[in-house]
Design a protein around this motif. Sequence first.
Motif, PDB file in Angstrom:
ATOM      1  N   ALA A 168      58.358  41.458  55.936  1.00 58.41           N
ATOM      2  CA  ALA A 168      59.132  41.668  54.713  1.00 58.41           C
ATOM      3  C   ALA A 168      58.615  40.781  53.580  1.00 58.41           C
ATOM      4  O   ALA A 168      58.625  41.191  52.417  1.00 58.41           O
ATOM      5  N   TRP A 220      62.153  36.451  45.415  1.00 60.05           N
ATOM      6  CA  TRP A 220      63.050  37.067  46.393  1.00 60.05           C
ATOM      7  C   TRP A 220      63.292  36.192  47.624  1.00 60.05           C
ATOM      8  O   TRP A 220      64.171  36.499  48.418  1.00 60.05           O
ATOM      9  N   VAL A 244      65.974  41.222  54.956  1.00 62.29           N
ATOM     10  CA  VAL A 244      66.113  41.675  53.573  1.00 62.29           C
ATOM     11  C   VAL A 244      65.859  40.516  52.628  1.00 62.29           C
ATOM     12  O   VAL A 244      66.370  39.409  52.832  1.00 62.29           O
ATOM     13  N   LEU A 246      65.750  39.968  48.269  1.00 62.35           N
ATOM     14  CA  LEU A 246      66.057  40.670  47.029  1.00 62.35           C
ATOM     15  C   LEU A 246      65.743  39.819  45.806  1.00 62.35           C
ATOM     16  O   LEU A 246      66.072  38.628  45.748  1.00 62.35           O
ATOM     17  N   GLN A 255      63.363  44.065  42.758  1.00 59.24           N
ATOM     18  CA  GLN A 255      62.489  44.354  43.896  1.00 59.24           C
ATOM     19  C   GLN A 255      63.232  44.039  45.192  1.00 59.24           C
ATOM     20  O   GLN A 255      63.929  43.022  45.298  1.00 59.24           O
ATOM     21  N   ALA A 256      63.083  44.917  46.163  1.00 56.69           N
ATOM     22  CA  ALA A 256      63.655  44.707  47.492  1.00 56.69           C
ATOM     23  C   ALA A 256      62.532  44.702  48.511  1.00 56.69           C
ATOM     24  O   ALA A 256      61.594  45.505  48.421  1.00 56.69           O
ATOM     25  N   LYS A 257      62.634  43.784  49.466  1.00 52.46           N
ATOM     26  CA  LYS A 257      61.677  43.725  50.565  1.00 52.46           C
ATOM     27  C   LYS A 257      62.482  43.828  51.855  1.00 52.46           C
ATOM     28  O   LYS A 257      63.368  43.015  52.101  1.00 52.46           O
ATOM     29  N   ILE A 258      62.157  44.835  52.651  1.00 54.45           N
ATOM     30  CA  ILE A 258      63.004  45.185  53.790  1.00 54.45           C
ATOM     31  C   ILE A 258      62.145  45.448  55.018  1.00 54.45           C
ATOM     32  O   ILE A 258      61.132  46.154  54.954  1.00 54.45           O
ATOM     33  N   ARG A 269      58.063  47.776  58.245  1.00 54.11           N
ATOM     34  CA  ARG A 269      58.375  47.634  56.826  1.00 54.11           C
ATOM     35  C   ARG A 269      58.996  48.931  56.323  1.00 54.11           C
ATOM     36  O   ARG A 269      58.396  50.010  56.436  1.00 54.11           O
ATOM     37  N   THR A 271      59.414  50.757  53.574  1.00 52.94           N
ATOM     38  CA  THR A 271      58.972  50.958  52.197  1.00 52.94           C
ATOM     39  C   THR A 271      59.776  52.048  51.487  1.00 52.94           C
ATOM     40  O   THR A 271      59.988  51.969  50.270  1.00 52.94           O
ATOM     41  N   GLU A 274      62.878  50.441  50.200  1.00 56.17           N
ATOM     42  CA  GLU A 274      62.559  49.589  49.055  1.00 56.17           C
ATOM     43  C   GLU A 274      62.422  50.423  47.783  1.00 56.17           C
ATOM     44  O   GLU A 274      62.958  50.065  46.718  1.00 56.17           O
ATOM     45  N   ARG A 278      64.668  50.238  44.106  1.00 61.61           N
ATOM     46  CA  ARG A 278      64.030  49.620  42.944  1.00 61.61           C
ATOM     47  C   ARG A 278      64.609  50.164  41.632  1.00 61.61           C
ATOM     48  O   ARG A 278      64.625  51.367  41.397  1.00 61.61           O
TER      49      ARG A 278
END
Length: 327
Positions: A168, A220, A244, A246, A255-258, A269, A271, A274, A278
Motif C-alpha cells: 500500500a 498519507w 489503508v 489516505l 489520494q487513497a492507497k489500499i 493492491r 487499484t 483507489e 480519488r
Amino acid sequence: MRPFLYERADSPERAVKAGGQFIAGGTTMTDLMKLDVMRPEKLVDINPLTHSRAGQIEVTDSGIRFGALVRMAQAEAHPVVRSSYPVIADSLKLAASQQIRTMASLAGNVLQRTRCEYFREVSWPCNKRVPGSGCSAIGGVNRQHAVLGTSGDCIASYPGDFAQALIALDAIVETTGGPKGLRLIPFAELHRPPGNTPHIETVLEPGELITAIQVPAGPWTRRSRYLKIRDRDSYAFALSSAAVALDMDGDTVRQAKIALGGIASVPWRATEAEAALRGKRLDEASATAAAEAALAGAKPQEHNAFKVPLAKQTLIRALLETQRMEI
C-alpha cells in the motif's frame, strides 16, 4: 527432519557465496522442515548481519529504511513507525504472537509461504510443493483460500500482514547476490501470482538476498491503519484484512492507497478501489463503491464465498475509521 549442512555468514557476500537456503529467525523454515515440506540441503545463517545496517532502522525526510534482519517486534515498537507509519505498526502488532515477533525478521516475514493445509500436508497433491501434481484445494476444503489472483493450478492465499502495509505504501526491496548484482524491486513486483507455476512465488533469483526494505514518506503515511478480521482475536491468520492510507483535503480524498489481505494469492493492491475514491467525498456510499470495485474480479470457491462480502465490509470499515483518525 532431514539432515542438512549449516553455515554462518558474517557478510552479504559470504552469505551469497555460501549457497543454500538463507535463515534468520527461522520461525517459518523450522516448521516447514519438520513437516517435510521444505528439504534444504544447506542452511546459511545470516544472523551475524544483524550488527550491520541489515539490523537497523534508518529514518530520513524521504522515508524509512528497514534492514532485512530487523525483527518484527523491533519495528513495531519504533516511535517513528508508530507515529508516522501506523499502518506498519498495526500490521506487525496484529501478526503471530509476541514470541514469534521477537524472533522473526522483516525480510523473512514477507517471504513466508502459504498456510494452505494441502501445501503443508505432504500426503496431498499440491502444485506449490510438487509442480504438476494438482491442487487439492480446488474441490476440497477451501474456506481459508483466496478469491483474488488465483489460477486453475492454485488457490492458496498469501498469509502475511506486514506485506499489505508495504504494498500500500509503495515500498521498495533492496537485494544483492542476483545476476544483476544490487537491485531495487518495487514491492508490488516481488511476489508472483500463481498462474501455471505456483511453485515460483517471487521474482528473486537463486541466491539473491534481501538486504533492506525502503518505505517512502508521503502525506498519507500518518493517516493510515491496518484492519484484520480473523476467527479469534490473537494468533490467527486473516480471513480478510485491509491496509489503508489516505491523503485528505477535508472530507475529499486526494489520494487513497489500499491493499487487501487474507483473500488473495499475493499481497494485493486494490487499484480499482483507489481510483474509485480519488477526488470523491469519503462517506459510506463512496467507501461502498470502492469496496465493490475492489472485489469485482473475485472468484470464490465452494467454502470461501463468504470472504467476498466480508472483504467489502472490512474495507468500508477500514476506510471510514482511517478517515476519522486524529493526526
